[in-house]
Design an enzyme around this catalytic site. Sequence first.
Site, PDB file in Angstrom:
ATOM      1  N   ASP A  67      33.837  51.577  37.778  1.00 20.59           N
ATOM      2  CA  ASP A  67      34.326  52.593  38.709  1.00 20.59           C
ATOM      3  C   ASP A  67      35.495  53.383  38.143  1.00 20.59           C
ATOM      4  O   ASP A  67      36.042  53.045  37.093  1.00 20.59           O
ATOM      5  CB  ASP A  67      34.705  51.935  40.054  1.00 20.59           C
ATOM      6  CG  ASP A  67      35.550  50.676  39.886  1.00 20.59           C
ATOM      7  OD1 ASP A  67      36.048  50.430  38.768  1.00 20.59           O
ATOM      8  OD2 ASP A  67      35.720  49.952  40.869  1.00 20.59           O
ATOM      9  N   ASN A 136      38.485  42.302  50.890  1.00 25.21           N
ATOM     10  CA  ASN A 136      37.447  42.512  51.906  1.00 25.21           C
ATOM     11  C   ASN A 136      36.038  42.300  51.331  1.00 25.21           C
ATOM     12  O   ASN A 136      35.059  42.676  51.953  1.00 25.21           O
ATOM     13  CB  ASN A 136      37.571  43.921  52.517  1.00 25.21           C
ATOM     14  CG  ASN A 136      37.466  45.014  51.460  1.00 25.21           C
ATOM     15  OD1 ASN A 136      37.166  44.735  50.307  1.00 25.21           O
ATOM     16  ND2 ASN A 136      37.700  46.253  51.865  1.00 25.21           N
ATOM     17  N   GLU A 143      32.674  49.286  49.150  1.00 27.08           N
ATOM     18  CA  GLU A 143      33.418  48.791  50.302  1.00 27.08           C
ATOM     19  C   GLU A 143      32.455  48.268  51.371  1.00 27.08           C
ATOM     20  O   GLU A 143      31.282  48.647  51.396  1.00 27.08           O
ATOM     21  CB  GLU A 143      34.252  49.939  50.894  1.00 27.08           C
ATOM     22  CG  GLU A 143      35.337  50.472  49.964  1.00 27.08           C
ATOM     23  CD  GLU A 143      36.603  49.617  49.959  1.00 27.08           C
ATOM     24  OE1 GLU A 143      36.515  48.401  50.202  1.00 27.08           O
ATOM     25  OE2 GLU A 143      37.680  50.188  49.702  1.00 27.08           O
TER      26      GLU A 143
HETATM   27  C1  GLP Z   1      39.906  47.197  42.746  1.00 27.09           C
HETATM   28  C2  GLP Z   1      38.726  47.372  41.778  1.00 27.09           C
HETATM   29  C3  GLP Z   1      37.806  46.180  41.780  1.00 27.09           C
HETATM   30  C4  GLP Z   1      38.626  44.903  41.720  1.00 27.09           C
HETATM   31  C5  GLP Z   1      39.472  44.776  42.959  1.00 27.09           C
HETATM   32  C6  GLP Z   1      40.333  43.524  42.976  1.00 27.09           C
HETATM   33  O1  GLP Z   1      39.780  47.831  43.951  1.00 27.09           O
HETATM   34  N1  GLP Z   1      37.968  48.551  42.010  1.00 27.09           N
HETATM   35  O2  GLP Z   1      36.911  46.282  40.695  1.00 27.09           O
HETATM   36  O3  GLP Z   1      37.781  43.787  41.613  1.00 27.09           O
HETATM   37  O4  GLP Z   1      40.312  45.902  43.070  1.00 27.09           O
HETATM   38  O5  GLP Z   1      41.470  43.724  42.198  1.00 27.09           O
HETATM   39  P1  GLP Z   1      42.455  42.609  41.728  1.00 27.09           P
HETATM   40  O6  GLP Z   1      41.775  41.874  40.642  1.00 27.09           O
HETATM   41  O7  GLP Z   1      43.670  43.352  41.245  1.00 27.09           O
HETATM   42  O8  GLP Z   1      42.741  41.755  42.924  1.00 27.09           O
END
Ligand code: GLP
Length: 241
Positions: A67, A136, A143
Amino acid sequence: MRIYVTEDYASMSRKAAAIIAAQVVSKPDSVLGLATGSTPIGAYKQLVEWHRQGDLSFNEVTTVNLDEYKGLPPTHDQSYRYFMNDNLFNHVDVCKDRTFVPDGLAADAEAECAAYDEKVKALGYADIQLLGIGHNGHIGFNEPDESFIVPTHVVDLTESTIKANARFFASADEVPRQALTMGIGVIMNAKRVLVVASGADKADAVYGMVKGPVRPGMPASILQLHPDVTVVVDKAAAAKL
Ligand code: GLP
């Protein structure tokens, strides 16, 4: 699903890195599906270390990222292209023109998503797709929704995701409101999936992914239907399993 519960973040990171390294060693021209977020950083550090020691080469690898924030240039230090360069690509021998991240600046974001889908399909999809998980249950930036969105698409980020990611920006106001994300179909087409999660704040999402009903309100739950998923979580994130 194969589930490894590790003592802590450091051992989670080493285990995840070992799985990715094994993929690259056994198939040097692998397509690696990569993820951002804070969780995979330790695994990337370990991969860089093994590369520095001369044990691991990425020079035949192709990478596809999940992404990108809509509107952020690659030079913005919170863009996912910047993150990947900074945490992995700049420190290993990967050929940068075989590293793909959706273009957050594309004038026509929907067309960019469609082209990205075609790109990943033409590459034969990821040999292994690394995923973190949002609080979430989001994967990539898929999402919670009323249905699983199959193709790569532009998504409105939820308030909870904006809040969670605000820690990386000067304020929540600066977090982009939209992103381009690989769809659920692209992720499910990966030959293997590797999910990493760490910390008590991920325990509910990990439970939903592994044991909850498969439903679009908990996007990661779809992985229960994938034939080859490995989950590497530390004790805290596994607490509710
Ligand atoms: C972001 C990314 C995800 C990731 C998530 C969790 O929103 N788009 O790919 O898995 O956050 O992030 P973190 O590993 O910092 O908790």
